[in-house]
Design an enzyme around this catalytic site. Structure first.
Site, PDB file in Angstrom:
ATOM      1  N   GLY A   1     -53.673   5.002  21.015  1.00 20.98           N
ATOM      2  CA  GLY A   1     -54.730   5.574  21.839  1.00 20.98           C
ATOM      3  C   GLY A   1     -56.130   5.164  21.412  1.00 20.98           C
ATOM      4  N   THR A   2     -57.110   5.924  21.907  1.00 22.14           N
ATOM      5  CA  THR A   2     -58.515   5.654  21.585  1.00 22.14           C
ATOM      6  C   THR A   2     -58.759   5.704  20.080  1.00 22.14           C
ATOM      7  OG1 THR A   2     -59.325   6.504  23.707  1.00 22.14           O
ATOM      8  CG2 THR A   2     -60.876   6.528  21.866  1.00 22.14           C
TER       9      THR A   2
ATOM     10  N   GLY B   1     -48.727   5.677  33.418  1.00 20.51           N
ATOM     11  CA  GLY B   1     -47.810   6.652  33.995  1.00 20.51           C
ATOM     12  C   GLY B   1     -48.445   7.595  34.993  1.00 20.51           C
TER      13      GLY B   1
ATOM     14  N   THR C   1     -73.029  10.755  24.567  1.00 17.40           N
ATOM     15  CA  THR C   1     -73.326  12.086  25.105  1.00 17.40           C
ATOM     16  C   THR C   1     -72.053  12.893  25.340  1.00 17.40           C
ATOM     17  OG1 THR C   1     -73.428  11.018  27.276  1.00 17.40           O
ATOM     18  CG2 THR C   1     -75.509  11.445  26.167  1.00 17.40           C
ATOM     19  N   GLY C   2     -71.036  12.617  24.549  1.00 15.83           N
ATOM     20  CA  GLY C   2     -69.807  13.382  24.666  1.00 15.83           C
ATOM     21  C   GLY C   2     -68.710  12.623  25.397  1.00 15.83           C
ATOM     22  N   ARG C   3     -67.583  13.288  25.568  1.00 13.62           N
ATOM     23  CA  ARG C   3     -66.422  12.686  26.209  1.00 13.62           C
ATOM     24  C   ARG C   3     -65.863  13.649  27.252  1.00 13.62           C
ATOM     25  NH1 ARG C   3     -64.687   8.227  23.692  1.00 13.62           N
ATOM     26  NH2 ARG C   3     -62.592   8.393  24.575  1.00 13.62           N
TER      27      ARG C   3
ATOM     28  N   ASP D   1     -57.304  16.142  23.989  1.00 17.68           N
ATOM     29  CA  ASP D   1     -58.582  16.077  24.692  1.00 17.68           C
ATOM     30  C   ASP D   1     -58.462  16.405  26.169  1.00 17.68           C
ATOM     31  OD1 ASP D   1     -59.532  15.256  22.270  1.00 17.68           O
ATOM     32  OD2 ASP D   1     -60.312  13.316  22.951  1.00 17.68           O
TER      33      ASP D   1
ATOM     34  N   HIS E   1     -62.247  19.203 -14.190  1.00 19.99           N
ATOM     35  CA  HIS E   1     -63.611  18.754 -14.490  1.00 19.99           C
ATOM     36  C   HIS E   1     -63.554  17.335 -15.036  1.00 19.99           C
ATOM     37  CE1 HIS E   1     -67.780  18.877 -15.882  1.00 19.99           C
ATOM     38  NE2 HIS E   1     -67.336  18.376 -17.037  1.00 19.99           N
TER      39      HIS E   1
END
Length: 462
Positions: free
Chosen positions: A40-41, A115, A267-269, A309, A441
């Site tokens: 994907g993206t 699809g 500016t977003g998706r 998304d 540490h």
């Protein structure tokens, strides 16, 4: 006609994780993907390639600014942009081929093509129609633009175009001070580009803790990025090699212009559901164009689910992955679950920025009594040794119960440090639980413990 228990449309982080989990649970599974590669993206033109460029450009920054301080002397490296893009591409290929291997390992069929869902229980890919008892929409999102701004992916680009520019531009205007714009703006700033960010709101990284916003902007400004906030972009006039951005300041309605070689629109998706046939199928949508789902990610059409998304919620790869696993378990008859209150967010600049849970502003708005424990990386020995002492860790806890409600980190490895707090929140831990846990540490993680101590009697090294 082939038949499956589950067909997932989209092979991004949500889709491919869902497919693998379905296969692990014994379901006959297929995944539809129209790209030449899986992932994907995120893997192809998003998270992974941008992290490759962030890593490469950060190494350049270290060589230019910190190597000599450590006794590493010599000529500063020059930028071979073509080779850097090759490195980026090799990183993409290693990851996408990895997903292809996992599909073969788990006997998942890759249905190559785009699809659609002609009717419930059927998925069409090309000229073939496949039957599925369950269908999962995991089609992800695409870049959103602004009125009067035409994307050509050459001069006026989205993140996709910004990842493959033919050369490093001298001037870049970034529209939008969100995660994508600041990450890519950081890459090009380190490579020598003059970067100017224009944001409509009065603060960068909208929705984040206000103290983080202020500190983060100061650090980015120090690195060379300039900001114009409270500005509404009116339009972009582009030629073959240049662009002019016009904007109005909201405080006085004055109009201004700025020139650039490249304009990055971040500016977003917005959800990418075109071509699925959801209208004809009768799938309910939200006012913002998202697929509407119920508690178990099922749409109003029986047997059709949606994740990532394409539905409401933060557009984050790991949120989609969690939903992918949960949907797979739900389809298999188990109790799929996602805790939306414990989904971290990370910005991979340097320093990194990470958050989980509630901000101080949200707690105040909710009328919740809380306490804040804060510790600066200036008091962390490892951070000082590594020239990474900018930033802080802030933990927010309930004033009465001490239960951790949120955390915000600006500093080295923030994207990794935040997960200690995520695990603590999943178990309902108090700040004192973190404070009483021994931390090695010297590590950056000691700053987390110190912030937890600050919720009580106070930190040791501050």
């Amino acid at each position: 006609m082939s038949s499956y228990d589950v067909i997932i449309i989209g092979s991004g982080p949500g889709g491919y994780v869902c497919a693998i989990r379905c296969a692990q649970l014994g379901l006959k599974t297929a995944c539809v993907e129209g790209r030449e590669t899986l992932g994907g993206t995120c893997l192809n033109v998003g998270c992974i390639p941008s992290k490759a460029l962030l890593h490469a450009s950060h190494q350049l920054h270290e060589a230019e600014h910190n190597f000599a301080k450590m006794g590493l002397k010599g000529k500063s490296p020059s930028v071979d942009w073509k080779q850097m893009l090759t490195y980026k591409q090799e990183t993409i290929e290693a990851n996408t081929k990895g997903i292809e291997f996992l599909f073969k390992k788990n006997k998942i069929d890759w249905l190559k093509g785009w699809g659609s869902i002609p009717e419930a229980g059927k998925v069409k890919v090309g000229d073939e129609v496949h039957e599925a008892k369950n269908i999962v929409i995991a089609t992800g999102s695409e870049a959103a633009s602004l009125p009067g701004v035409e994307i050509d992916e050459k001069v006026v680009v989205t993140s996709t175009g910004a990842l493959e520019l033919p050369k490093v531009p001298k001037k870049m205007v970034v529209i939008g001070a969100g995660v994508i714009g600041l990450e890519l703006g950081s890459v090009y700033t380190r490579l020598g580009t003059e970067v100017h960010v224009i944001e409509y709101l009065d603060a960068i990284t909208p929705g984040m803790d206000a103290e983080v916003q202020r500190t983060f902007q100061k650090l980015l400004t120090k690195q060379g990025i300039s900001f114009t906030l409270g500005a509404a972009v009116q339009g972009v006039e582009a030629t073959k090699t240049k662009a002019k951005v016009t904007y109005k300041l909201r405080k006085d309605d004055s109009e201004h212009t700025v020139d650039a070689d490249v304009v990055l629109v971040s500016t977003g998706r917005k959800p990418y559901t075109d071509g699925l046939g959801l209208d004809a199928l009768g799938v309910a949508m939200t006012d913002r164009g998202q697929v509407k789902v119920g508690d178990h990610w099922q749409t109003n059409v029986n047997g059709v689910y949606a994740i990532g998304d394409a539905i409401e919620g933060p557009m984050l790869a790991h949120k989609a992955e969690d939903e992918g696993m949960a949907v797979a378990e739900t389809i298999a008859g188990q109790k799929g679950h996602v805790n939306y209150g414990v989904i971290p967010g990370v910005i991979y600049t340097h320093p990194e920025v990470a958050n989980v849970g509630m901000t101080e502003e949200q707690l105040k708005e909710a009328g919740r009594a809380y306490k804040a424990g804060k510790f600066s990386f200036m008091g962390n020995a490892r951070a000082k040794a590594n020239f990474a002492a900018d930033g802080f860790v802030k933990i927010l806890a309930d004033k009465e119960t001490d239960r951790i409600l949120g955390a915000h980190v600006v500093g080295p490895m923030a994207g990794d440090l935040i997960h200690e707090i995520c695990v603590a929140m999943e178990f309902g831990a108090a700040a004192e639980d973190l404070a009483r846990t021994c931390h090695a540490h010297p590590t950056y993680s000691e700053a987390v413990r110190e912030a937890a101590l600050a919720c009580g009697d106070g930190p040791i090294h501050s």
